[in-house]
Design a protein around this motif. Structure first.
Motif, PDB file in Angstrom:
ATOM      1  N   VAL A   7      42.942  45.405  38.289  1.00  0.00           N
ATOM      2  CA  VAL A   7      41.597  46.146  38.929  1.00  0.00           C
ATOM      3  C   VAL A   7      41.945  46.654  40.177  1.00  0.00           C
ATOM      4  O   VAL A   7      41.617  47.937  40.356  1.00  0.00           O
ATOM      5  N   GLU A   8      42.599  46.215  40.983  1.00  0.00           N
ATOM      6  CA  GLU A   8      43.117  46.500  42.325  1.00  0.00           C
ATOM      7  C   GLU A   8      43.960  47.949  42.100  1.00  0.00           C
ATOM      8  O   GLU A   8      43.935  48.742  42.981  1.00  0.00           O
ATOM      9  N   GLU A   9      44.788  47.959  41.290  1.00  0.00           N
ATOM     10  CA  GLU A   9      45.547  49.065  40.944  1.00  0.00           C
ATOM     11  C   GLU A   9      44.727  50.213  40.394  1.00  0.00           C
ATOM     12  O   GLU A   9      44.848  51.551  40.924  1.00  0.00           O
ATOM     13  N   ASN A  42      38.923  57.375  47.264  1.00  0.00           N
ATOM     14  CA  ASN A  42      37.792  57.010  47.890  1.00  0.00           C
ATOM     15  C   ASN A  42      36.545  57.188  47.043  1.00  0.00           C
ATOM     16  O   ASN A  42      35.374  56.909  47.535  1.00  0.00           O
ATOM     17  N   ARG A  43      36.741  57.563  45.878  1.00  0.00           N
ATOM     18  CA  ARG A  43      35.274  57.744  45.086  1.00  0.00           C
ATOM     19  C   ARG A  43      34.596  56.354  44.860  1.00  0.00           C
ATOM     20  O   ARG A  43      35.611  55.228  44.772  1.00  0.00           O
ATOM     21  N   PRO A  44      33.408  56.320  44.424  1.00  0.00           N
ATOM     22  CA  PRO A  44      32.999  54.830  43.956  1.00  0.00           C
ATOM     23  C   PRO A  44      33.271  54.627  42.638  1.00  0.00           C
ATOM     24  O   PRO A  44      33.356  55.652  41.700  1.00  0.00           O
ATOM     25  N   VAL A  45      33.606  53.609  42.449  1.00  0.00           N
ATOM     26  CA  VAL A  45      33.951  52.805  40.869  1.00  0.00           C
ATOM     27  C   VAL A  45      32.873  51.961  40.441  1.00  0.00           C
ATOM     28  O   VAL A  45      32.510  50.954  41.304  1.00  0.00           O
ATOM     29  N   LEU A  48      33.046  44.785  44.533  1.00  0.00           N
ATOM     30  CA  LEU A  48      33.047  46.159  44.416  1.00  0.00           C
ATOM     31  C   LEU A  48      31.820  46.781  45.510  1.00  0.00           C
ATOM     32  O   LEU A  48      32.328  47.749  46.262  1.00  0.00           O
ATOM     33  N   ARG A  49      30.848  46.113  45.697  1.00  0.00           N
ATOM     34  CA  ARG A  49      30.009  46.493  46.720  1.00  0.00           C
ATOM     35  C   ARG A  49      30.608  46.144  47.923  1.00  0.00           C
ATOM     36  O   ARG A  49      30.269  47.054  49.050  1.00  0.00           O
ATOM     37  N   HIS A  50      31.185  44.887  48.432  1.00  0.00           N
ATOM     38  CA  HIS A  50      32.043  44.799  49.361  1.00  0.00           C
ATOM     39  C   HIS A  50      33.172  45.845  49.782  1.00  0.00           C
ATOM     40  O   HIS A  50      33.328  46.195  50.998  1.00  0.00           O
ATOM     41  N   LYS A  51      33.734  46.176  48.829  1.00  0.00           N
ATOM     42  CA  LYS A  51      34.880  47.020  49.060  1.00  0.00           C
ATOM     43  C   LYS A  51      34.264  48.750  49.463  1.00  0.00           C
ATOM     44  O   LYS A  51      34.692  49.266  50.203  1.00  0.00           O
ATOM     45  N   VAL A  92      32.868  52.638  53.584  1.00  0.00           N
ATOM     46  CA  VAL A  92      31.870  53.029  54.733  1.00  0.00           C
ATOM     47  C   VAL A  92      32.144  52.796  56.128  1.00  0.00           C
ATOM     48  O   VAL A  92      32.157  53.711  56.888  1.00  0.00           O
ATOM     49  N   HIS A  93      32.683  51.488  56.359  1.00  0.00           N
ATOM     50  CA  HIS A  93      33.023  51.230  57.751  1.00  0.00           C
ATOM     51  C   HIS A  93      34.113  51.983  58.302  1.00  0.00           C
ATOM     52  O   HIS A  93      33.999  52.326  59.317  1.00  0.00           O
TER      53      HIS A  93
END
Length: 332
Positions: free
Chosen positions: A216-218, A225-228, A260-263, A268-269
């Protein structure tokens, strides 16, 4: 070639406006109830993929001829009186499957609202990949009716409406770079109701949790940077969502959606931290990362980082000013 992007919304002022009840498909309509029809019809188009949401105030008969070669998946969002499609009596948030080249007949006995997704059958595999039954095109070649789970159906219905409302208000959020994310977000609402109606998956097959997480991380790293969306991961890795959920719970103690939300919050941060005020806006950065409810995004952000997004963006100025002071002291 970039996908064709469309966001359109209009008020209904007569039953004729419902001929385009499903974007890209002609629907024959006859008014059944008394009174002047009014309501609203909104469309989101991404290439051959579309989401349509309509609401109207009087009874209606709808028919679709068998010339449309696209798959249509519909959901009943609200109904004051009985709604029937073919021989299926629809309840709130139920899902209806209208296969390609199949005639459709529906009767709305009163004020109602619906959502309909239309796309090519060839997109079933990439959009539903990871869920063996849903990613099999044969699953969608027969007309079907899926009874919604009360809780899951209500959540899916609200989410669809929020997505449409967001894209209607923030048209710039639908860009070629984020088009795939929005398609998956829309389809996911339909899939949630379908999956809750299907018998449980008894395959019992589960890969090593840590090995799966690494894959998943790969995939996330390759996405940049796009949302997944979580369904994209399931499709790319060929795993069911419940398998992914068990792996994330075992490794991180939270599900893949939260992960994924945290990522995305972290992305954003980092962008806000490294940007000068005036060069970006919080809302633009948030929407680029797939957050379409800005109030909820701000709550998530402050809970995670202990500060408001605007404070992170403003902190970039303080850091630059601090660097200038330090540089002046060294030069002095």
């Amino acid at each position: 070639m970039e996908p064709f992007l469309l966001v359109d919304s209009k008020r209904l002022d007569g039953f004729e406006d419902l001929h385009q009840a499903v974007h890209g498909s002609h629907v024959d309509v006859m008014q059944l109830g008394r009174g002047r029809l009014h309501g609203r019809l909104s469309h989101v188009g991404i290439g051959d993929f579309s989401l349509s949401i309509g609401a109207f105030n009087v009874g209606m008969r709808t028919q679709r001829v068998a010339s449309d070669d696209k798959l249509i998946i519909g959901m009943l969002l609200s109904a004051q009186e009985r709604v029937a499609h073919w021989s299926f009596d629809m309840q709130l948030n139920d899902v209806l499957v209208i296969p390609p080249l199949v005639e459709h007949d529906g009767v709305f006995h009163g004020a109602s609202a619906y959502a309909a997704v239309r796309f090519d059958l060839n997109e079933v595999v990439p959009l539903f990949g990871g869920e063996a039954r849903l990613s099999d095109p044969d699953t969608w070649r027969s007309r079907g009716h899926f009874r919604a789970d009360t809780e899951i159906g209500a959540i899916a219905s609200r989410r669809l409406v929020r997505i449409m409302s967001h894209l209607r208000t923030h048209r710039g959020a639908l860009t070629p770079a984020t088009a795939n994310f929005w398609k998956r977000s829309i389809v996911d609402c339909m899939a949630a109701n379908v999956m809750s109606s299907l018998p449980p998956d008894d395959e019992g097959w589960l890969r090593s949790a840590r090995r799966l997480i690494r894959r998943v991380e790969e995939h996330l790293e390759a996405a940049g940077n796009r949302p997944v969306h979580v369904s994209e991961i399931c499709a790319a890795l060929g795993v069911p969502r419940r398998t992914l959920h068990r792996a994330f719970q075992e490794v991180f103690g939270l599900g893949p959606v939260s992960f994924l939300r945290h990522k995305r919050l972290c992305a954003v941060h980092s962008i806000l931290r490294d940007s000068a005020p005036g060069s970006v806006t919080v809302s633009a950065v948030a929407m680029e990362q797939g957050f379409y409810e800005l109030g909820r995004f701000a709550q998530y952000y402050q809970a995670m980082f202990g500060e408001r997004p605007s404070q992170t963006l403003g902190g970039a100025t303080l850091l630059m000013e601090g660097d200038d002071v330090a540089r002046a002291q060294l030069e002095g």
